[in-house]
Motif scaffolding. Structure first.
Motif, PDB file in Angstrom:
ATOM      1  N   LEU A  86       0.843  -1.201   0.000  1.00  0.00           N
ATOM      2  CA  LEU A  86       0.000   0.000   0.000  1.00  0.00           C
ATOM      3  C   LEU A  86       0.878   1.251   0.000  1.00  0.00           C
ATOM      4  O   LEU A  86       1.964   1.268   0.599  1.00  0.00           O
ATOM      5  CB  LEU A  86      -0.910   0.007   1.226  1.00  0.00           C
ATOM      6  N   MET A 104      -7.054   2.588   1.553  1.00  0.00           N
ATOM      7  CA  MET A 104      -6.068   1.797   0.824  1.00  0.00           C
ATOM      8  C   MET A 104      -4.689   2.462   0.822  1.00  0.00           C
ATOM      9  O   MET A 104      -3.977   2.469  -0.162  1.00  0.00           O
ATOM     10  CB  MET A 104      -6.536   1.531  -0.604  1.00  0.00           C
ATOM     11  N   SER A 105      -4.323   3.062   2.007  1.00  0.00           N
ATOM     12  CA  SER A 105      -2.988   3.638   2.177  1.00  0.00           C
ATOM     13  C   SER A 105      -2.548   3.404   3.619  1.00  0.00           C
ATOM     14  O   SER A 105      -3.343   2.986   4.474  1.00  0.00           O
ATOM     15  CB  SER A 105      -2.986   5.132   1.857  1.00  0.00           C
TER      16      SER A 105
END
Length: 419
Positions: A86, A104-105
């Motif tokens: 990620l 999604m980080s």
């Protein structure tokens, strides 16, 4: 006829009152120890060993926000998929605050930095692999909430973190500082006048050892008593050595009673012809406690001279040392408003023989050996101060109690009594 004169009646010698037990004496002594009036504000830096005069309540949470317990990456557990790296969306060092964690980080985070909104775990950097493109691959299973220190997990807002009557320690000062306390309100220090009695006493430095006259001894009590008083936070006025004369003792007591909370003496409280402290105190005030059932330390006295408490300790150094620790220490702590004054003892195994218990309660100088059991100093005389240096505590032995190796005894460490 010779008249026989009636015999002169023999005057009965009054029976000596039984010695007061140590428990009775300590209860009575503490009953006279009303906490001193007066408080002062001191810097938190200078408050070690002082006694709190009021509760300390926190106005904030500690830590103030959820923060990271590790250097690593803040993540959403639901976003993690095995083998999927990620991107790093933000960097959050300690002392700054991040933004909401983008889906999604991950966020690069450092120990103590606030956990960004949306993150529900921190992965330590050792469990992550930085990819060539700057993304991060998490290489370990992650549990919800791991490595996150929650807001208020140390201190909650409104909580009393330190209570009135506590004696402050270095850890206490750090805790007070953690909620922003730069000063603390503490009880004032007891003012203690200290002097020794005895024509035989000589101060170290006044006479060289080779020049000591017959019968003279160096005054050791004055040194350890002053040190013990200072450890307990007292302001000490050292009034020196008073000769074995009734009027000199009265004069010294009158001076000591001025502007002091306690007069502490060593020597002169036994029953010999040269022991003038007891009658001198009675001439100026009163005694309410005299001689107790402990060994060493039977010649112990408490009373009052004017507005000052009086405590007389025995002259023998070990007797003086032990009675200070067992009786004077809790008395002075209570004067300062300490809520818990009794020393903590522990059960320990004896590795020595004590073949004949005394009728008085005994305090034996002992130390732990390599096996963790207690060994006894060979000479338990009240004049052998070496025993108190060699030892690391006292066995509190009940009256009449013999001891054989393997017996469980009550052990009071010096670390507890000298703190």
């Amino acid at each position: 006829m010779k008249t026989v004169q009636p015999a002169t009646p023999v005057q009965a010698v009054p029976a000596r009152a039984p010695l007061k037990s140590l428990d009775e004496a300590l209860t009575e002594l503490l009953g006279h120890a009303t906490p001193l009036a007066g408080t002062e504000q001191v810097s938190t830096f200078d408050a070690d060993g002082r006694v709190l005069a009021q509760d300390v309540t926190s106005a904030l949470q500690v830590p103030p926000q959820d923060n990271s317990a590790m250097d690593g990456y803040a993540v959403r557990c639901a976003d993690l998929t095995a083998g999927v790296a990620l991107p790093v969306s933000q960097r959050i060092p300690a002392g700054s605050s991040g933004s909401v964690l983008a889906p999604m980080s991950v966020a690069r985070i450092f120990t103590g930095a606030p956990v960004p909104e949306g993150a529900d775990a921190v992965v330590m950097q050792e469990d992550c692999t930085l990819q060539a493109d700057g993304s991060v691959l998490v290489g370990a299973s992650v549990q919800l909430g791991q490595w996150i220190r929650r807001s208020g997990e140390d201190v909650t807002k409104g909580a009393v973190i330190l209570s009135k009557g506590e004696r402050l320690t270095p850890a206490s000062l750090g805790l007070a500082a953690s909620i922003g306390m730069s000063t603390l309100t503490v009880m004032r220090r007891p003012r203690v006048a200290l002097f020794s009695t005895g024509d035989e006493l000589v101060m170290p430095g006044d006479v060289a050892p080779q020049d000591m006259p017959p019968g003279a001894i160096y005054n050791s009590n004055r040194f350890f008593l002053q040190a013990l008083l200072k450890r307990l936070g007292c302001e000490v006025s050292d009034l020196g050595i008073v000769p074995d004369q009734r009027q000199a003792t009265i004069d010294a007591l009158q001076v000591a009673a001025q502007d002091h909370d306690l007069i502490l003496t060593s020597g002169g409280v036994s029953v010999g012809e040269e022991d003038h402290t007891k009658p001198a105190v009675q001439a100026l005030g009163h005694l309410d406690l005299w001689q107790i059932g402990m060994k060493p330390g039977k010649p112990f006295a408490h009373g009052r001279v004017a507005n000052a408490h009086f405590i007389g300790l025995p002259g023998n150094p070990v007797s003086s040392f032990v009675t200070f620790l067992i009786l004077v220490r809790p008395f002075l702590l209570k004067l300062q408003g300490v809520s818990e004054v009794a020393p903590h003892s522990i059960a320990a195994t004896a590795d020595f023989t004590w073949a004949k218990g005394d009728k008085r309660r005994e305090f034996l100088r002992v130390r732990r050996n390599a096996s963790g059991a207690l060994e006894r100093f060979p000479n338990q005389s009240a004049g052998v101060l070496t025993s108190a240096v060699w030892g690391d505590g006292l066995v509190d032995n009940p009256p009449g109690q013999t001891i054989v190796p393997g017996d469980v005894v009550r052990f009071i460490p010096f670390s507890e009594l000298l703190a």
